[in-house]
Scaffold this active site. Structure first.
Site: not given
Ligand SMILES: Cc1cc2nc3c(=O)[nH]c(=O)nc-3n(C[C@H](O)[C@H](O)[C@H](O)COP(=O)(O)O)c2cc1C
Length: 381
Positions: A109, A132, A158, A254, A278
């Site tokens: 990320s 981003y 994203t 994404k 997300h």
């Molecule tokens: C703690 C946390 C931090 C995340 N940080 C980012 C991020 O920095 N960039 C991003 O595109 N998605 C981020 N996501 C989303 C994840 O990439 C993903 O889309 C999502 O966790 C999928 O759902 P799930 O946790 O139910 O598998 C984050 C998710 C969580 C739980």
């Protein structure tokens, strides 16, 4: 609870909850508003039944897939997530190493706590850089140049986070970077001294992708201000088309959910899209990616690689998404809880359990390859 007793997502979640201070556990576990979409993401898989074939000679199963030009030994990848060194002091290093061991893709990320260059060296497998879109166009360009130089294979922009989601659990605990804990939050940190000791005895917390842009030390910029002050809500399809051209390689968006947007992603030359809400952390009430998958695959699946994430906790969830036409499936909390619970061995155990579940489920479905999984194997209630 010990690591070798963990058998599934729920066990890892329980173990992470025991180990992590409340504000950090809730940052991972929480979602936006009423968390309806978060719950719906997993429920969506449960509203779909598998219809297996039998007697298909499935002694050997090949679960490898090729997505955005990358061959993956298993059809799941570690979706990019922020701030991993808060969950375990090894953070992205642990996840990159575990993903590499299992022959799958790892996403760093732009809010990662280990540099994309270091993660690239550790993982060995294909690497995604998630970023981003900043108001500072120079920063956007620099990030792509840096990712190219590091050998990143896939750029992932994203598009569902032009402003931060309403995470009420974080508001309640005061979770923010730099920490702005309220009394209840401080008490929850005090209750986990082992985590706190670990945190202060390891290297200083940094956001190396944003060095020079977000200042952690003086508290000049917090993560939520990063979203509101630095990201550009005016981002448009024309801006993204420029970036796709500049990158000149595998580029995916994404957070696409509508057919209209999926078609536009094709038109501007993207090679992949990830259907995602997300993890329910942005727009509560958004449809689950799994529910939206068939419609998108039918519209653009022959012209772009369609992936999905959200709510995946089981090998059978992955099989259902593949049967609908997803090329690969992203994992989020599925690997974050094991990371928080036990670092790299935790992530490895979780990926191993996932691999075993997928293999077993493919055999029980009578499918030797991912291509053999088809829509006729599914019934929606
Ligand atoms: C703690 C946390 C931090 C995340 N940080 C980012 C991020 O920095 N960039 C991003 O595109 N998605 C981020 N996501 C989303 C994840 O990439 C993903 O889309 C999502 O966790 C999928 O759902 P799930 O946790 O139910 O598998 C984050 C998710 C969580 C739980």
């Amino acid at each position: 609870m010990r690591l070798n007793q963990c058998q599934n997502f729920h066990d890892f979640r329980r173990m992470a909850r025991q180990r992590l201070p409340g504000p950090i556990f809730n940052y991972i576990d929480g979602a936006a508003d009423d968390e309806t979409t978060y719950r719906r993401n997993t429920e969506a898989f449960e509203a779909c039944d598998l219809v297996p074939d039998v007697l298909r000679g499935v002694a050997q199963v090949d679960m490898s897939v090729t997505v955005m030009g990358q061959k993956l030994a298993m059809p799941v990848y570690c979706s990019p997530t922020a701030l991993q060194r808060l969950f375990h002091h090894d953070g992205e290093r642990a996840v990159a190493a575990a993903a590499g061991k299992f022959g799958t893709m790892f996403g760093v990320s732009s809010l990662g706590t280990v540099s994309l260059e270091e993660a690239r060296k550790i993982s060995g497998g294909p690497q995604v850089y998630q970023f981003y879109f900043h108001k500072d166009r120079g920063l956007n360009r620099d990030m792509m140049v840096r990712a190219k130089a590091a050998g990143v294979q896939v750029m992932m922009l994203t598009v569902d986070s032009i402003t931060g989601g309403n995470r009420e659990r974080d508001k309640r605990t005061g979770f923010a970077i730099p920490f702005r804990l309220n009394l209840a939050g401080i008490a929850q940190f005090a209750a986990k001294p082992a985590w706190a000791l670990n945190y202060v005895t390891h290297e200083r917390f940094r956001l190396p992708q944003l060095d020079g842009h977000v200042y952690m030390g003086g508290g000049a910029m917090s993560i939520s201000r990063y979203f509101t002050d630095m990201l550009d809500p005016a981002m448009s399809w024309d801006d993204v088309a420029d970036m796709v051209r500049q990158w000149g390689g595998q580029f995916c968006l994404k957070g696409i959910m509508s057919v209209e947007d999926a078609k536009r992603a094709v038109d501007i030359g993207c090679t992949g899209i990830v259907l995602s809400n997300h993890g329910g952390r942005q727009l509560d009430g958004s449809r689950s990616a799994f529910d939206q998958l068939a419609e998108i695959v039918d519209a653009v699946g022959d012209r772009i690689d369609v992936m999905m994430d959200g709510g995946v906790q089981r090998g059978t969830h992955v099989l259902k998404a593949l049967a609908l036409g997803a090329k690969a499936v992203g994992l989020g909390r599925y690997y974050l809880f094991p990371l928080g619970a036990a670092g790299q061995p935790g992530v490895e155990r979780a990926l191993d359990l996932m691999r075993i579940e997928i293999e077993r489920a493919m055999k029980l479905m009578g499918c030797k390859t991912v291509a053999e999984l088809q829509r006729r194997h599914l019934r929606f209630r």
